[in-house]
Design an enzyme around this catalytic site. Structure first.
Site, mmCIF file in Angstrom:
data_model
loop_
_atom_site.group_PDB
_atom_site.id
_atom_site.type_symbol
_atom_site.label_atom_id
_atom_site.label_comp_id
_atom_site.label_asym_id
_atom_site.label_seq_id
_atom_site.Cartn_x
_atom_site.Cartn_y
_atom_site.Cartn_z
ATOM 1 N N CYS A 274 0.804 -1.245 0.019
ATOM 2 C CA CYS A 274 -0.159 0.044 0.012
ATOM 3 C C CYS A 274 0.876 1.318 0.003
ATOM 4 C CB CYS A 274 -0.937 0.142 1.094
ATOM 5 S SG CYS A 274 -2.113 -1.338 1.331
HETATM 6 C C1 UGA Z 1 -1.230 0.224 5.899
HETATM 7 C C2 UGA Z 1 -2.283 1.153 6.709
HETATM 8 O O1 UGA Z 1 -1.708 1.149 7.892
HETATM 9 C C3 UGA Z 1 -3.702 0.629 6.630
HETATM 10 O O2 UGA Z 1 -4.402 1.631 7.432
HETATM 11 C C4 UGA Z 1 -4.151 0.966 5.213
HETATM 12 O O3 UGA Z 1 -5.397 0.251 5.144
HETATM 13 C C5 UGA Z 1 -3.229 -0.170 4.360
HETATM 14 O O4 UGA Z 1 -1.877 0.472 4.343
HETATM 15 C C6 UGA Z 1 -3.837 0.060 3.026
HETATM 16 O O5 UGA Z 1 -3.711 0.945 2.429
HETATM 17 O O6 UGA Z 1 -4.415 -1.004 2.512
HETATM 18 P P1 UGA Z 1 -0.320 -2.256 5.850
HETATM 19 O O7 UGA Z 1 0.497 -1.738 4.687
HETATM 20 O O8 UGA Z 1 -0.909 -3.252 6.040
HETATM 21 O O9 UGA Z 1 -1.344 -0.916 6.513
HETATM 22 O O10 UGA Z 1 0.767 -2.032 7.111
HETATM 23 P P2 UGA Z 1 1.511 -1.191 8.430
HETATM 24 O O11 UGA Z 1 1.086 -1.825 9.549
HETATM 25 O O12 UGA Z 1 0.569 0.337 8.214
HETATM 26 O O13 UGA Z 1 3.069 -1.109 8.160
HETATM 27 C C7 UGA Z 1 3.385 -0.481 6.820
HETATM 28 C C8 UGA Z 1 4.833 -0.679 6.886
HETATM 29 O O14 UGA Z 1 5.441 0.337 7.878
HETATM 30 C C9 UGA Z 1 5.391 -2.026 7.324
HETATM 31 O O15 UGA Z 1 6.342 -2.298 6.474
HETATM 32 C C10 UGA Z 1 5.888 -1.798 8.883
HETATM 33 O O16 UGA Z 1 6.939 -2.808 9.304
HETATM 34 C C11 UGA Z 1 6.227 -0.280 8.718
HETATM 35 N N1 UGA Z 1 6.161 0.273 10.158
HETATM 36 C C12 UGA Z 1 4.873 0.520 10.507
HETATM 37 C C13 UGA Z 1 7.354 0.736 10.899
HETATM 38 O O17 UGA Z 1 8.341 0.704 10.077
HETATM 39 N N2 UGA Z 1 7.526 1.447 12.111
HETATM 40 C C14 UGA Z 1 6.095 1.623 12.601
HETATM 41 O O18 UGA Z 1 6.231 2.271 13.909
HETATM 42 C C15 UGA Z 1 4.878 1.196 11.849
#
Ligand code: UGA
Length: 447
Positions: A274
């Site tokens: 995403c």
């Molecule tokens: C993200 C959004 O959080 C959702 O709300 C949205 O619906 C989704 O995209 C989408 O557009 O479909 P997602 O991609 O599943 O969800 O994952 P996240 O939990 O948001 O993490 C994204 C990335 O950021 C991952 O690689 C994670 O490891 C990284 N991350 C996240 C960090 O490095 N640090 C953090 O504190 C949080």
């Protein structure tokens, strides 16, 4: 119109489609799920999912067994036997980073064709992430032209973006922070009444125009990605600061209610299906409006270089990586998913291979997906211990629970050169650095 229990159809059984369909069906709504990929439909009817997501298989099995969830091969069957259709098809990137709306276009055309044969009012809900204007300019227009029906009177269209996260998609669907619904009054009310039944009580709900609703989704993802890139940027200072530690900085700023503690975990960078595509699509959309988005540019820029810090940390210790065995623990873009799309692990592995390292990998779920990309260029281990055996450096890239349980002794006993780089800050530096060579993202040297 049957308001008590509308029958729902889905076009597109990707992450969002299959999870949402299963969640709706699990609460007793009748759901017809269509996808152009017949294998996904077939699997669904066997009570299985083609993706790994905690809790999903059980929901699908139960709903299919109860006859509430059915995969269908014919798009007409899906539309003609339901009251509303959710469009949940993919919206990939084109070569230039702009959004490719071909699947939204073809889904809405199919819905339009089917509605030509239908007498009852029908609602189409755009759940796929689409650039502002798509619901009205593409979906509504296609349906209007192909169905030859009157908008509002004979059919409705609205936008209802999805905010679920992979790895906790089922949980997020049942407990969202908020709902966003954008469109005309009749369509919005129809969908709102369904959600009132599904959630009971309704979560905080924003009712607005389709365009605002579509933009909320992009702004949301861009802001979250910016938060992570921000903390990653500060982590670079900590890395060079004697006694610096990004974990403490994140805690310190996260306690300010205006900032909040979530999405401040520094690491090797963000990936997934995403954020990378959505941030690029937002940039391209802004370009069409002759606007620049410098914060989005910087968010992407920090993320492009963040994984390289892992390589630099390895080189600081090992000097030349040529011929060295490096273990990569964790391949999926985050824990609890087998998804490797735009995963940080891919950038790290590519860099290690360029440096001439021998790369050993392990992930609890994503081995097959990573094999499809790298094939015989890597050594695939059957467990974390097998992965670190006789290696010169271990890189922790995805924070799976099973890695959190590993102790300094596991590394000491198994590695040729016990040297660990924690790219997700899962290990206690005090515990590890006393016993072995230990480096971590955003952790300065102890003095
Ligand atoms: C993200 C959004 O959080 C959702 O709300 C949205 O619906 C989704 O995209 C989408 O557009 O479909 P997602 O991609 O599943 O969800 O994952 P996240 O939990 O948001 O993490 C994204 C990335 O950021 C991952 O690689 C994670 O490891 C990284 N991350 C996240 C960090 O490095 N640090 C953090 O504190 C949080």
């Amino acid at each position: 119109m049957e308001y008590n229990s509308p029958t729902i159809s889905f076009f597109g059984l990707g992450y969002v489609g299959i999870v949402t369909a299963a969640c709706f069906a699990s609460k007793g709504f009748k759901v017809l799920a269509y996808d152009v990929d017949k294998k996904k439909v077939e699997l669904l009817n066997e009570g299985k999912s083609h993706i790994f997501e905690p809790g999903l298989d059980k929901l699908i099995k139960e709903s299919v067994d109860k006859g509430k969830l059915k995969g269908v091969y014919d798009p007409f069957e899906a539309v003609l036997n339901s009251d509303m259709t959710f469009i949940t098809v993919g919206t990939p990137s084109k070569q230039d980073g702009s959004i490719d709306l071909k699947f939204v276009d073809s889904a809405s055309k199919m819905i339009g064709e089917a509605l030509k044969l239908k007498d009852k009012w029908h609602l189409t809900v755009v759940k796929s992430t689409v650039i502002p204007g798509t619901t009205n300019k593409v979906v509504r227009r296609n349906i209007e032209i192909l169905s030859r029906k009157k908008y509002d009177e004979e059919f409705g269209v609205c936008s209802n973006p999805e905010f679920l996260r992979e790895g906790s998609a089922v949980e997020d669907t049942f407990n969202p922070d908020r709902l966003v619904i954008g469109g005309d009054e009749k369509s919005v009310n129809f969908l709102k009444r369904f959600y009132e039944m599904f959630y009971n009580p309704l979560p905080p709900t924003i009712i607005t125009t389709a365009e605002n609703s579509e933009l909320i989704k992009y702004a949301n993802n861009a802001f979250l990605a910016m938060k992570v890139s921000f903390i990653n940027m500060i982590s670079r200072i900590c890395q060079k600061l004697p006694n610096g530690d990004i974990e403490v900085i994140a805690k310190g700023i996260g306690l300010d209610k205006r900032i909040g503690p979530l999405f401040l975990r520094a690491g090797a960078g963000w990936g997934g299906s995403c954020w990378p595509k959505d941030l690029n699509a937002l940039k391209k959309f802004a370009e069409e409006l002759e606007l620049k988005l410098p914060l989005v540019d910087a968010t992407i820029e920090v993320n492009n270089t963040q994984p390289l810090i892992m390589i630099d940390l390895a080189k600081e210790e090992l000097k030349d990586l040529k011929g060295k065995t490096i273990s990569v623990l964790g391949l999926s873009f985050k824990p609890n998913t087998d998804d490797v799309r735009d995963a940080v692990s891919i950038k790290i592995i590519n860099n290690l291979l360029e440096e001439g390292a021998i790369v050993k990998v392990y992930d609890p779920k994503a081995m097959e997906n990573i094999y499809r990309i790298f094939q015989d260029k890597l050594t695939y281990a059957g467990s974390a211990i097998e992965c670190i055996k006789n290696s010169d450096c271990a890189m922790l890239v995805t924070e799976w629970d099973e890695f959190k349980r590993m102790t300094p002794e596991d590394y000491l006993k198994n590695m040729r050169n016990p040297f660990l780089i924690d790219g997700r800050r899962i290990y206690d530096p005090k515990l590890f650095s006393g016993k072995m060579k230990f480096k971590a993202i955003g952790l300065g040297n102890r003095v």
